[in-house]
Each structure stands twice: as structure tokens, then as C-alpha cells.
Design an enzyme around this catalytic site. Structure first.
Site, PDB file in Angstrom:
ATOM      1  CG  ASN A   9      -1.741   1.224   1.382  1.00  0.00           C
ATOM      2  OD1 ASN A   9      -1.776   2.060   0.472  1.00  0.00           O
ATOM      3  ND2 ASN A   9      -2.414   1.367   2.505  1.00  0.00           N
ATOM      4  CE  LYS A  11      -0.202   3.161   4.791  1.00  0.00           C
ATOM      5  NZ  LYS A  11      -0.101   3.235   6.234  1.00  0.00           N
ATOM      6  CG  HIS A  93      -5.807   1.886   5.317  1.00  0.00           C
ATOM      7  ND1 HIS A  93      -5.395   2.780   6.280  1.00  0.00           N
ATOM      8  CD2 HIS A  93      -4.768   1.036   5.111  1.00  0.00           C
ATOM      9  CE1 HIS A  93      -4.143   2.475   6.634  1.00  0.00           C
ATOM     10  NE2 HIS A  93      -3.747   1.423   5.943  1.00  0.00           N
ATOM     11  CD  GLU A  95      -2.927   5.424   6.821  1.00  0.00           C
ATOM     12  OE1 GLU A  95      -2.917   5.492   5.586  1.00  0.00           O
ATOM     13  OE2 GLU A  95      -1.993   4.926   7.488  1.00  0.00           O
ATOM     14  CD  GLU A 163      -3.281  -2.333   7.336  1.00  0.00           C
ATOM     15  OE1 GLU A 163      -2.223  -2.581   6.766  1.00  0.00           O
ATOM     16  OE2 GLU A 163      -3.876  -1.255   7.199  1.00  0.00           O
ATOM     17  N   GLY A 169       2.840   2.302  10.807  1.00  0.00           N
ATOM     18  CA  GLY A 169       3.842   3.357  10.675  1.00  0.00           C
ATOM     19  C   GLY A 169       4.568   3.710  11.960  1.00  0.00           C
ATOM     20  CB  SER A 209       5.415  -1.755  11.982  1.00  0.00           C
ATOM     21  OG  SER A 209       5.035  -0.419  12.258  1.00  0.00           O
TER      22      SER A 209
HETATM   23  P1  13P Z   1       3.197   0.405   7.507  1.00  0.00           P
HETATM   24  O1  13P Z   1       3.675  -0.902   6.922  1.00  0.00           O
HETATM   25  O2  13P Z   1       3.940   1.591   6.976  1.00  0.00           O
HETATM   26  O3  13P Z   1       3.137   0.351   9.002  1.00  0.00           O
HETATM   27  O4  13P Z   1       1.690   0.614   6.999  1.00  0.00           O
HETATM   28  C1  13P Z   1       0.801  -0.443   7.132  1.00  0.00           C
HETATM   29  C2  13P Z   1      -0.438  -0.077   6.418  1.00  0.00           C
HETATM   30  O5  13P Z   1      -1.186   0.787   6.838  1.00  0.00           O
HETATM   31  C3  13P Z   1      -0.713  -0.800   5.161  1.00  0.00           C
HETATM   32  O6  13P Z   1      -2.017  -0.565   4.723  1.00  0.00           O
END
Ligand code: 13P
Length: 248
Positions: A9, A11, A93, A95, A163, A169, A209
Site C-alpha cells: 500500500n 498510500k 483502511h 486512515e 491492521e 507506521g 510495521s
Molecule cells: P506500515 O507498513 O507503513 O506500518 O503501513 C501499514 C499499512 O497501513 C498498510 O495498509
């Protein structure tokens, strides 16, 4: 047997220059035991799909609208994503749930739209730090699964990504026991709702992560069928290591 899946992803990262990373990845030795999906920002879906044509990387998007067309300024429909070369779409997601107030109901409608257009949906669930501290993680996950996944799920049109929000992150990762507990719970809920055949065929990814250093431990946890990877999917060198570990 569920085929492993490494989904990147990106983002809101990546300009056209980043396609060189994808070219590196596309040239790498295919890993037959692990499907690879890259989900770039919408602006790169078409060009990435072109780079990846005839190789082992499949393209996904990061969101779609629940309607197929209409007066929705700034939005993109599932049909448009298919037209641009996408085969998957990430939905729900954290976010987006947080920043845009996307509810389980919204995610469910988007998944229906994705399926109608022929996309597979990677539906994300996960608890916040407060929810984990309050020890109601499984209630939260159970509610998100029930509300976000439409009835017509199959092993082909659905992937679930667990997740934990606090792991995204941050460099923090749940213990392997905690990952296993949630993945077993998700599998049990999928089997209960959709029957053993479908429930056992849906892949359940871990995200938060994940990196080349921890993937080997995480992939051994029962009911972990791969990863949804953010930061570590941006560089071909890191992502290839994760793919290789998942394919092992
Ligand atoms: P990270 O791997 O950067 O922690 O992000 C995970 C994520 O949100 C994937 O959708």
C-alpha cells in the site's frame, strides 16, 4: 491451500519517477508461492499496470466510490479503476475510516461496488490503542467484519487485512500470540458466516510495521496468509525481501 499474498500500500506516495522501483520488482524472479499486489495512488494505477503487464505483479487501488458514476467530485469508481488496469482495491483502511469518517456500512457499499466491477476487495479491520487497552479488540474486529463485508464473499473476491491502528507506521508490532489470536478469530468468524469452504479460502493478511526483519516470524503464525505493507513496500529492495520470505 491459500496462496500467500504480499500487498503493498503506497498510500499518498509516489510520482512517475517511482515507477523505476516497480520495474525492478517486475524484473525480479517470480515467486510462484506468493501473489504480489501493488496499490499505488490512483494517479499511478494506469502506468504501473502497464509496467507490470505480462509479469507477476498485479495492481490494486486504495479506495473507490460506492456508486459507479455520477456527481461525486474528486471520487473514482470501481469501474474506472478496472478500466485503468486495477484488479484489487483496498477498502476501509483505518486512515480512511478516521480521516473521512468511513463507517462499516460505507465500506460494505464500496465492497459491493468493487465486486460488481470485478475487483477483489482487501477489506481492512483493526483496533485502536485505546480499544486494545480496554481489552475489547475482538469485539471491535467482530463488529467491523460483520458490518464491512457484504454477503456475497468468496475466496476470490475478498481478502481481509488485520491492521492494528497503533502498529501502522510506528515500528510497533503486536506479539505473535496477539496476532495469532486475532487471525484465528477472523478465520472463525469467516467460517461461521460464510461456511467452511469460503471461510477457509479467504486470505487474511497482517499489516502494521511489517518489514524484512519481522516478516519471517509473522508469516509463521497460523492463519496469517501474507501482509499488507506500507512503508516497506516503497522500495523494491525491501519489498522483494518480504515477498521472498512470504513465498518461502
Ligand atoms: P506500515 O507498513 O507503513 O506500518 O503501513 C501499514 C499499512 O497501513 C498498510 O495498509
Amino acid at each position: 491451500m491459500r496462496r500467500k499474498l504480499a500487498a503493498g500500500n503506497w498510500k499518498m506516495n509516489g510520482l512517475r519517477a517511482a515507477l523505476s522501483e516497480v520495474e525492478l520488482l517486475a524484473k525480479a524472479q517470480p515467486a510462484p508461492n506468493c501473489e504480489v499486489v501493488l496499490c499505488p495512488p490512483a494517479t499511478l494505477v494506469r502506468s504501473m499496470a502497464k509496467v507490470c503487464v505480462d509479469n507477476c505483479v498485479t495492481i490494486g487501488a486504495q479506495d473507490c466510490h460506492e456508486n459507479s458514476s455520477g456527481a461525486h467530485t474528486g471520487d473514482i469508481s470501481a469501474e474506472m479503476l478496472v478500466d485503468a488496469g486495477a484488479e484489487y482495491v483496498i477498502l476501509g483502511h483505518s486512515e480512511r475510516r478516521e480521516a473521512y469518517g468511513e463507517s462499516d456500512e460505507t465500506v460494505r457499499l464500496k465492497a459491493k461496488a468493487a465486486w460488481a466491477a470485478g475487483l477483489s476487495a482487501i477489506i481492512c479491520v483493526g483496533e485502536s490503542e485505546e480499544q486494545r487497552r480496554a481489552t475489547n479488540t475482538l469485539d471491535i474486529i467482530g463488529g467491523q467484519l460483520a458490518g464491512s463485508i457484504p454477503d456475497a464473499a468468496t475466496g476470490e473476491n475478498l481478502v481481509v487485512a488485520y491492521e492494528p491502528i497503533w502498529a501502522i507506521g510506528t515500528g510497533l508490532v503486536p506479539s505473535l500470540g496477539d496476532i495469532g489470536e486475532v487471525h484465528d478469530f477472523i478465520r472463525m468468524r469467516l467460517e461461521r458466516r460464510f461456511g467452511e469452504g469460503v471461510g477457509r479460502s479467504v486470505r487474511v493478511l497482517y499489516g502494521g510495521s511489517m518489514n524484512p526483519g519481522n516478516v519471517d516470524d509473522i508469516r509463521r503464525v497460523p492463519n496469517v496468509d501474507g501482509g499488507l505493507i506500507g512503508g516497506a513496500s516503497l522500495k523494491a529492495a525491501d519489498f522483494s525481501k518480504i515477498i521472498a520470505a512470504l513465498a518461502a
